[in-house]
Design a protein around this motif. Structure first.
Motif, mmCIF file in Angstrom:
data_model
loop_
_atom_site.group_PDB
_atom_site.id
_atom_site.type_symbol
_atom_site.label_atom_id
_atom_site.label_comp_id
_atom_site.label_asym_id
_atom_site.label_seq_id
_atom_site.Cartn_x
_atom_site.Cartn_y
_atom_site.Cartn_z
ATOM 1 N N ALA A 144 0.920 -1.331 0.239
ATOM 2 C CA ALA A 144 0.053 0.083 -0.036
ATOM 3 C C ALA A 144 0.958 1.188 0.102
ATOM 4 N N LYS A 145 0.362 2.354 -0.502
ATOM 5 C CA LYS A 145 1.033 3.742 -0.282
ATOM 6 C C LYS A 145 0.291 4.497 0.863
ATOM 7 N N SER A 146 1.179 5.317 1.412
ATOM 8 C CA SER A 146 0.797 6.163 2.539
ATOM 9 C C SER A 146 0.452 7.491 2.457
ATOM 10 N N SER A 147 -0.256 8.195 3.094
ATOM 11 C CA SER A 147 -0.469 9.591 3.097
ATOM 12 C C SER A 147 -0.824 10.087 4.526
ATOM 13 N N ILE A 148 -0.287 11.243 4.657
ATOM 14 C CA ILE A 148 -0.567 11.878 6.087
ATOM 15 C C ILE A 148 -1.611 13.231 5.726
ATOM 16 N N GLN A 149 -2.619 13.459 6.443
ATOM 17 C CA GLN A 149 -3.384 14.624 6.498
ATOM 18 C C GLN A 149 -2.963 15.681 7.347
ATOM 19 N N LEU A 150 -2.323 16.792 6.698
ATOM 20 C CA LEU A 150 -1.898 17.787 7.587
ATOM 21 C C LEU A 150 -3.105 18.648 7.943
ATOM 22 N N ALA A 151 -2.882 19.091 9.072
ATOM 23 C CA ALA A 151 -4.022 19.895 9.726
ATOM 24 C C ALA A 151 -4.036 20.756 10.821
ATOM 25 N N HIS A 152 -4.681 21.642 10.910
ATOM 26 C CA HIS A 152 -4.803 22.670 12.036
ATOM 27 C C HIS A 152 -6.353 23.059 12.375
ATOM 28 N N SER A 153 -6.650 22.921 13.743
ATOM 29 C CA SER A 153 -8.045 22.930 14.074
ATOM 30 C C SER A 153 -8.682 24.366 14.035
ATOM 31 N N GLY A 154 -7.750 25.393 14.252
ATOM 32 C CA GLY A 154 -8.364 26.362 14.184
ATOM 33 C C GLY A 154 -9.242 26.948 15.667
ATOM 34 N N ARG A 155 -10.266 27.438 15.522
ATOM 35 C CA ARG A 155 -11.341 27.725 16.572
ATOM 36 C C ARG A 155 -11.989 26.341 16.943
ATOM 37 N N LYS A 156 -11.710 25.280 16.263
ATOM 38 C CA LYS A 156 -12.400 23.923 16.848
ATOM 39 C C LYS A 156 -11.550 23.055 17.836
ATOM 40 N N GLY A 157 -10.366 23.622 18.331
ATOM 41 C CA GLY A 157 -9.479 23.013 19.312
ATOM 42 C C GLY A 157 -10.144 23.144 20.429
ATOM 43 N N ILE A 158 -10.177 21.687 21.111
ATOM 44 C CA ILE A 158 -10.701 21.649 22.522
ATOM 45 C C ILE A 158 -9.562 21.396 23.452
ATOM 46 N N LEU A 159 -8.733 22.651 23.645
ATOM 47 C CA LEU A 159 -7.524 22.540 24.446
ATOM 48 C C LEU A 159 -7.614 23.513 25.709
ATOM 49 N N GLU A 160 -6.455 23.408 26.367
ATOM 50 C CA GLU A 160 -6.052 24.328 27.304
ATOM 51 C C GLU A 160 -5.482 25.662 26.865
ATOM 52 N N GLU A 161 -4.698 25.513 25.651
ATOM 53 C CA GLU A 161 -4.074 26.620 25.112
ATOM 54 C C GLU A 161 -5.079 27.505 24.288
ATOM 55 N N ASP A 162 -4.404 28.640 24.088
ATOM 56 C CA ASP A 162 -5.185 29.850 23.177
ATOM 57 C C ASP A 162 -5.422 29.030 21.834
ATOM 58 N N ILE A 163 -6.634 29.343 21.193
ATOM 59 C CA ILE A 163 -6.876 28.849 19.902
ATOM 60 C C ILE A 163 -7.086 30.062 18.956
ATOM 61 N N PHE A 164 -6.830 29.651 17.906
ATOM 62 C CA PHE A 164 -6.672 30.658 16.638
ATOM 63 C C PHE A 164 -7.690 30.498 15.468
ATOM 64 N N SER A 165 -7.982 31.836 14.821
ATOM 65 C CA SER A 165 -9.110 31.646 13.736
ATOM 66 C C SER A 165 -8.856 33.006 12.992
ATOM 67 N N PRO A 166 -9.403 32.974 11.681
ATOM 68 C CA PRO A 166 -9.038 34.078 11.133
ATOM 69 C C PRO A 166 -10.169 35.396 11.642
ATOM 70 N N SER A 167 -11.151 34.871 12.342
ATOM 71 C CA SER A 167 -12.004 35.935 13.283
ATOM 72 C C SER A 167 -12.197 35.568 14.441
ATOM 73 N N ALA A 168 -12.586 36.303 15.446
ATOM 74 C CA ALA A 168 -12.645 36.019 16.859
ATOM 75 C C ALA A 168 -13.973 35.469 17.128
ATOM 76 N N LEU A 169 -14.559 34.408 16.352
ATOM 77 C CA LEU A 169 -15.906 34.112 16.556
ATOM 78 C C LEU A 169 -15.972 32.483 16.969
ATOM 79 N N PRO A 170 -16.630 32.312 18.347
ATOM 80 C CA PRO A 170 -16.404 30.764 18.791
ATOM 81 C C PRO A 170 -17.275 29.982 17.772
ATOM 82 N N PHE A 171 -17.216 28.715 17.658
ATOM 83 C CA PHE A 171 -17.711 27.704 16.987
ATOM 84 C C PHE A 171 -19.236 27.435 17.464
ATOM 85 N N LYS A 172 -19.348 27.726 18.859
ATOM 86 C CA LYS A 172 -20.542 27.410 19.313
ATOM 87 C C LYS A 172 -20.516 28.437 20.658
#
Ligand code: FNR
Length: 339
Positions: A97-125
């Motif tokens: 088989a061949k392999s691939s990796i999906q490179l990602a950044h969650s932006g405003r959808k991160g559920i983390l302790e750290e600060d999260i980033f997005s193009p605009s300061a709007l929460p997902f919910k």
């Protein structure tokens, strides 16, 4: 019969032995919580390659610590991640088989302790953290992170890179007028909203000359979201930039529950393939060999991404071949066990 599902296809100098792709799926199983692979990942990915998928795609893997969805996501933000990913690839390649990796950044959808980033300061919910609006500096840093991640993917021996531009994660947040309210060169018209992805693609191409796919959410399930015509525009621009395939998913930009039924996203793969003249991947409730074969024979997509059905059955490709009465190699040399 000559099954299209088991015919090879080439992207640049990478040839897949068949059209079955293990769709990227976050497993939230980095036990060390520093983005590193664990023994689970070796078994998980190698078993799908043994099951005869032509391409095994590693789950959304974050290019920066703050780009994770959860602390247990995989990461590729440091050179420390390369060795483990290389070992995952050895297991996948062992089975042809061949392999691939999906490179990602969650932006405003991160559920983390750290600060999260997005193009605009709007929460997902309402009940989610409000992201920090990205400065020009933040944008540059993030584009460089995608570039460095691509270099590491190369060092870890991946055959194909997929950029995660779907499901309301960071790239998608730039593309969508629902989440991008910027007034600088990254916001406003669709040309401007595409600039972030354009710059990521160009940065990745300075270190990576292998095949590159992009996953998009081709329907935002909101009347003020991007239209299908906008996605044809984005796909056409990506074709001009040398992207090899658009992997057509949908949703996730804003909370919405779209109708789900067999092949529910197929119209996007088919529409983009014929309107933007680029290869596409179909995904979404494709569960049998016969269903996959219909899609390919009718020229509605070029690759078949299988997610949940392949979670349930690592040997999904083998089962699909049986469905289609095609002889393919057995997952292990002991043929009798598979008859
Ligand atoms: C997903 N999906 C997903 N998509 C993606 O682009 N990156 C990811 O990391 C994940 N993670 C993920 C985890 C799990 C547990 C599931 C079930 C799904 C979406 C997935 O790739 C696919 O697009 C959808 O599941 C629809 O396909 P199926 O499941 O109907 O074949």
């Amino acid at each position: 019969m000559d099954a299209a599902l088991f015919s090879p296809i080439s992207f640049g100098n990478v040839t897949l032995k068949n059209r079955v792709v293990m769709s990227p799926m976050c497993m939230y199983s980095s036990v060390t919580e520093d983005g590193k692979v664990s023994p689970f990942h070796f078994a998980h990915y190698e078993s799908r390659a043994a099951g005869q998928a032509g391409l095994v795609m590693i789950e959304a893997t974050s290019v920066l610590p703050e780009g994770r969805i959860s602390p247990r996501d995989l990461g590729i933000w440091s050179d420390e991640h390369i060795k483990g990913l290389q070992q995952v690839n050895e297991g996948i390649h062992r089975h042809g088989a061949k392999s691939s990796i999906q490179l990602a950044h969650s932006g405003r959808k991160g559920i983390l302790e750290e600060d999260i980033f997005s193009p605009s300061a709007l929460p997902f919910k309402e009940d989610r953290k409000t992201p920090i609006e990205m400065s020009q500096e933040d944008i540059k840093r993030t584009i460089t992170a995608f570039q460095e991640a691509a270099q590491r993917a190369k060092d870890a021996h991946f055959d194909i890179i997929e950029l995660h531009g779907a499901h309301g994660y960071l790239i998608n947040q730039f593309l969508s007028p629902l989440t991008n309210k910027r007034t600088d060169q990254y916001g406003g018209t669709r040309e401007n909203r595409f600039l972030f992805l354009r710059e990521i693609i160009k940065a990745v191409q300075t270190v990576w000359n292998g095949p590159t796919f992009v996953r998009i959410s081709a329907n935002e399930y909101h009347e003020d979201g991007n239209t299908f015509d906008d996605f044809v525009y984005f796909a056409s621009e990506m074709k001009k930039l040398g992207i090899d395939l658009i992997d057509c998913s949908s949703g996730g930009v804003v909370p919405a529950r779209p109708p789900v039924f067999p092949g529910y996203q197929l119209r996007y793969a088919e529409g983009i393939k014929h309107k933007a003249h680029i290869a596409t991947g179909a995904v979404g409730m494709i569960t049998s060999g016969l269903q996959a074969e219909e899609i390919l024979q009718n020229n509605r997509a070029d690759l078949i991404f299988v997610a949940r059905a392949m979670l349930r059955n690592p040997y999904w490709a083998k089962a699909a071949a049986d469905d289609l009465r095609v002889e393919i190699p057995s997952p292990v040399p002991y043929e009798r066990g598979w008859k």
